[in-house]
Design an enzyme around this catalytic site. Structure first.
Site, short mmCIF file in Angstrom:
data_model
loop_
_atom_site.label_atom_id
_atom_site.label_comp_id
_atom_site.label_asym_id
_atom_site.label_seq_id
_atom_site.Cartn_x
_atom_site.Cartn_y
_atom_site.Cartn_z
CE LYS A 151 -25.23 68.54 -51.61
NZ LYS A 151 -25.05 68.18 -53.20
N1 PMP Z 1 -29.60 67.92 -57.49
C1 PMP Z 1 -28.39 67.54 -57.04
C2 PMP Z 1 -28.24 65.95 -57.18
C3 PMP Z 1 -27.43 67.91 -56.42
O1 PMP Z 1 -26.27 67.41 -55.85
C4 PMP Z 1 -27.37 69.33 -56.24
C5 PMP Z 1 -26.38 70.20 -55.53
N2 PMP Z 1 -25.11 70.06 -55.93
C6 PMP Z 1 -28.50 69.97 -56.61
C7 PMP Z 1 -29.67 69.36 -57.36
C8 PMP Z 1 -28.72 71.55 -56.61
O2 PMP Z 1 -28.94 71.85 -55.32
P1 PMP Z 1 -28.70 73.17 -54.67
O3 PMP Z 1 -29.20 74.43 -55.42
O4 PMP Z 1 -28.83 73.15 -53.29
O5 PMP Z 1 -27.12 73.45 -54.96
#
Ligand code: PMP
Length: 286
Positions: A151
């Site tokens: 991330k």
């Molecule tokens: N995919 C992407 C590209 C993201 O940026 C996110 C988070 N915003 C998610 C999936 C979902 O992840 P999470 O459930 O950990 O928020």
């Protein structure tokens, strides 16, 4: 109470919360981040978010200048100081300020930033009626380029796809991987329901390992549903009985149309609605 932003050990008024223009986080998108949520004063899956943050940092060779336990405390304390109970929390770790030049060895002092804010969600109407999405032409980052499991502060890949979605009048866009398989949406993971089974792209489809995704997989299995993590293509999405997206901000949001194809009966399906109800209970009760 005026919002206070945590920067590397201190709290600042919002207007005074600033970092250097020489920070490589700004200059090159060199850093990592997390989006986290608190419900009724309790931070949901905080340890999992902190673990993912540290793993993202490790992967980009960035040493976060505190321990995981200290990060957990810093998030909780910032939330408390801001007097928020239901909140969105953004944790950012930058490479730090350096000279103009890519080399991270020329930077010092990685900055740890914690911003707490109110949650901005999709309009309630979309949870009732479902979202329309389109496939973006921009493919998801190749895992050997910037691995989608990281991330990172460089979200241009997703932003470009998001622009394509907006231009098509959609709030989310579906991203395929370099092989043309379904990966995820710009800020959410994707699930479908087909013949009573839940399917979602596997990690090796080139996706972020969403924490909501993991929660939903576990929750669905607990409720007796079979969940399959596999390679998926757009045909799977078009011909699904139900489809939904998961993410920290979005929680679980139904999708009723993709690329003009109506999914199922064109309304949020019973499994999606049931999972959403269960999720609401889970986040509040732990
Ligand atoms: N995919 C992407 C590209 C993201 O940026 C996110 C988070 N915003 C998610 C999936 C979902 O992840 P999470 O459930 O950990 O928020």
């Amino acid at each position: 109470m005026a919002p206070k932003v945590y920067i590397s050990g201190k709290l600042y008024e919002k207007a005074d919360a600033k970092i250097s223009v020489f920070d490589h986080g700004l200059l090159y998108g060199d850093g990592v981040f997390e989006g986290i949520r608190a419900y009724s004063g309790k931070v949901f899956r905080l340890q999992a978010h902190v673990d993912r943050l540290f793993e993202s940092a490790l992967s980009i060779h960035l040493q976060i200048p505190m321990t995981r336990a200290e990060m957990v405390r810093a998030v909780e304390e910032t939330l408390r100081q801001n007097g928020l109970v239901d909140a969105y929390i953004r944790v950012v770790v930058t490479r730090g300020a350096g000279s103009l030049g890519l080399d991270p060895r020329k930077t010092t002092d990685p900055q740890v930033i914690i911003i707490t804010d109110k949650i901005s969600l999709y309009p309630e109407e979309l949870y009732e009626n479902g979202l329309k999405i389109v496939t973006a032409a921009t493919t998801r980052n190749h895992p050997n380029a910037v691995n989608p499991r990281i991330k990172s502060l460089n979200y241009l890949n997703n932003i470009l796809a998001k622009i394509e979605g907006s231009q098509a009048g959609c709030l989310e866009a579906l991203m395929l991987n370099h092989k043309g398989e379904v990966a995820e949406c710009t800020g959410d993971n994707i699930f479908i329901l087909k013949a009573g089974r839940v399917h979602t792209p596997s990690i090796d489809s080139g996706i972020l390992e969403g924490i909501t995704r993991a929660t939903v997989i576990a929750m669905a299995r607990e409720s007796g549903l079979e969940v399959v993590e596999r390679t998926m293509d757009r045909h799977d999405v078009y011909t699904a009985d139900e489809c939904f997206l998961t993410g920290t901000a979005a929680e679980i949001i139904p999708v009723v149309e993709c690329d003009g194809r109506v999914i199922g009966i064109g309304k949020p399906g019973p499994v999606t609605r049931d999972l959403r109800r269960r999720f609401q209970t889970l986040v509040r009760e732990g």
